[in-house]
Write an enzyme that holds these catalytic residues in place. Structure first.
Site, PDB file in Angstrom:
ATOM      1  CE  LYS A   1      -1.200  -8.597 -10.514  1.00  0.00           C
ATOM      2  NZ  LYS A   1      -0.394  -8.983  -9.353  1.00  0.00           N
TER       3      LYS A   1
ATOM      4  CB  SER B   1       0.194 -13.018  -0.679  1.00  0.00           C
ATOM      5  OG  SER B   1      -0.694 -12.947   0.388  1.00  0.00           O
TER       6      SER B   1
ATOM      7  N   GLY C   1      -0.832 -16.897  -3.720  1.00  0.00           N
ATOM      8  CA  GLY C   1      -0.354 -17.709  -4.846  1.00  0.00           C
ATOM      9  C   GLY C   1      -1.164 -17.464  -6.112  1.00  0.00           C
ATOM     10  N   GLY C   2      -2.205 -16.628  -6.024  1.00  0.00           N
ATOM     11  CA  GLY C   2      -3.105 -16.401  -7.164  1.00  0.00           C
ATOM     12  C   GLY C   2      -2.392 -15.814  -8.380  1.00  0.00           C
TER      13      GLY C   2
ATOM     14  NE  ARG D   1      -3.718  -7.173  -6.798  1.00  0.00           N
ATOM     15  CZ  ARG D   1      -3.661  -8.376  -6.227  1.00  0.00           C
ATOM     16  NH1 ARG D   1      -4.689  -8.846  -5.553  1.00  0.00           N
ATOM     17  NH2 ARG D   1      -2.571  -9.104  -6.336  1.00  0.00           N
TER      18      ARG D   1
ATOM     19  CG  ASP E   1       2.476  -7.381 -11.898  1.00  0.00           C
ATOM     20  OD1 ASP E   1       3.659  -6.986 -11.885  1.00  0.00           O
ATOM     21  OD2 ASP E   1       1.858  -7.681 -10.854  1.00  0.00           O
TER      22      ASP E   1
ATOM     23  CD  GLN F   1      -3.077   0.954   0.282  1.00  0.00           C
ATOM     24  OE1 GLN F   1      -3.440  -0.167  -0.074  1.00  0.00           O
ATOM     25  NE2 GLN F   1      -3.633   2.054  -0.194  1.00  0.00           N
TER      26      GLN F   1
HETATM   27  C1  R5P Z   1       1.617  -7.331  -6.480  1.00  0.00           C
HETATM   28  O1  R5P Z   1       1.803  -6.157  -6.799  1.00  0.00           O
HETATM   29  C2  R5P Z   1       2.720  -8.139  -5.889  1.00  0.00           C
HETATM   30  O2  R5P Z   1       3.934  -7.858  -6.546  1.00  0.00           O
HETATM   31  C3  R5P Z   1       2.446  -9.641  -5.939  1.00  0.00           C
HETATM   32  O3  R5P Z   1       2.358 -10.073  -7.278  1.00  0.00           O
HETATM   33  C4  R5P Z   1       1.155  -9.996  -5.255  1.00  0.00           C
HETATM   34  O4  R5P Z   1       1.010  -9.275  -4.072  1.00  0.00           O
HETATM   35  C5  R5P Z   1       1.109 -11.491  -4.959  1.00  0.00           C
HETATM   36  O5  R5P Z   1      -0.044 -11.791  -4.227  1.00  0.00           O
HETATM   37  P1  R5P Z   1      -0.838 -13.149  -4.441  1.00  0.00           P
HETATM   38  O6  R5P Z   1       0.138 -14.272  -4.226  1.00  0.00           O
HETATM   39  O7  R5P Z   1      -1.912 -13.102  -3.399  1.00  0.00           O
HETATM   40  O8  R5P Z   1      -1.399 -13.128  -5.821  1.00  0.00           O
END
Ligand code: R5P
Length: 303
Positions: free
Chosen positions: A197, A228, A230-231, A199, A174, A103
């Site tokens: 990507k 986090s 893994g999505g 979001r 991304d 953030q």
């Molecule tokens: C996003 O800006 C971050 O660089 C990571 O790609 C993202 O936070 C990974 O989160 P998750 O594993 O929940 O997709």
């Protein structure tokens, strides 16, 4: 004041902080303090730093921002106060994982810049120097009023993963991660590219909208700062394998690995994840950890 005189290292209260603290203390030839930690019945934290002399010293506290992140932030703050109270003159915080870093701007009106609040609080708590590993966006460090350093772990991760150039391809999941991919690929001599990507800022849902890379027939290494849920990586892996990639592995600085993340990665075709040891080790056996305490000690010698 120039660096190199860190004489004591104070380990934080989780196993990852302890592991990095031991590695850093050993490499700097500094003494390793110990920390007695407990929670009061109401949940508040208590720490007592023991076993080393800090009067007049330059001291390093190693406290990563492991889950629960807000609690780790408070631990780092009260450790600074304890170390100052014991007479340390200059205090560095090594936060291998810096929470709240994503953030880093106001996306929707009314939101905070959380990383700014966290870094200002750490400085106010008594840290002169901050060393962290891959803080999502290096520019965020401007919010820390003291000296700050961002350790880049990807070359070590690539070595552990056996990346071979020019054959292998480095892919950012991304556009935001493209600079990371470009930097690693250029230093190794690999091809690189990125996926597109999107979001949803309200629901958090991610969608892939395209690819700016030719991965056909190649071994692909996805590079990212955090896994986090893994999505993000799962989506990227499926898209790359559908586009003809021979295999997909992941180089990631911080493996937060929420429940189910390892399974999500495996079922999307990821072969292996190489992660820095910035957070407590996950039980997901898809992850192989790489020690970054040597890189951190190198930075501290200059700090
Ligand atoms: C996003 O800006 C971050 O660089 C990571 O790609 C993202 O936070 C990974 O989160 P998750 O594993 O929940 O997709």
């Amino acid at each position: 004041m120039a660096g190199g005189s860190w004489s004591a290292v104070v380990p934080g209260v989780d196993e990852a902080s302890g592991e990095v603290a031991r590695g850093v203390a050993g490499r700097l030839g500094a003494s390793l303090c110990s920390v007695h930690f407990k929670r009061f019945p109401d949940g508040e934290e208590y720490v007592r730093v023991e076993g080393c002399s800090l009067r007049g010293s330059d001291a390093v506290v190693v406290q990563t921002m492991a889950k629960p992140q807000s609690s780790s932030l408070v631990t780092a703050m009260i450790l600074a106060d304890a170390v100052r109270g014991l007479g340390a003159e200059r205090v560095a915080l090594v936060a291998p994982y810096m929470a709240y870093a994503r953030q880093d701007r106001v996306f929707l009106e009314g939101e905070p810049v959380s990383v700014r609040a966290a870094l200002k609080a750490l400085y106010a708590a008594g840290y002169d120097v901050l060393v962290t590993v891959e803080i999502h966006k290096e520019e965020s460090l401007r919010f820390f009023p003291g000296r700050s350093y961002n350790v880049y772990p990807y070359i070590e991760l690539a070595k552990a993963g056996g990346v071979e150039c020019p054959g292998d391809v480095i892919v950012a999941p991304d556009l935001g991660a493209l600079r990371r991919a470009e930097k690693l690929a250029s230093s190794l001599g690999c091809r690189y590219g990125h996926l597109v990507k999107e979001r949803d800022r309200v629901t958090g849902e991610v969608r892939l909208k395209g690819a700016r890379v030719d991965a056909s027939g190649a071994r692909v290494f996805i590079i990212d700062d955090i896994v986090s849920t893994g999505g993000t990586i799962a989506l990227a892996s499926r898209a790359l394998l559908d586009a003809g990639a021979r295999s997909v592995s992941v180089l990631v600085a911080h493996y937060l690995g929420l429940p189910g993340a390892g399974e999500k990665l495996r079922s999307s075709g990821v072969s292996r994840v190489y992660a820095a040891n910035t957070l407590p080790r996950s039980r997901d056996d898809i992850v192989e950890y790489v020690d970054v305490s040597g890189l951190i000690a190198e930075v501290l010698r200059e700090a």
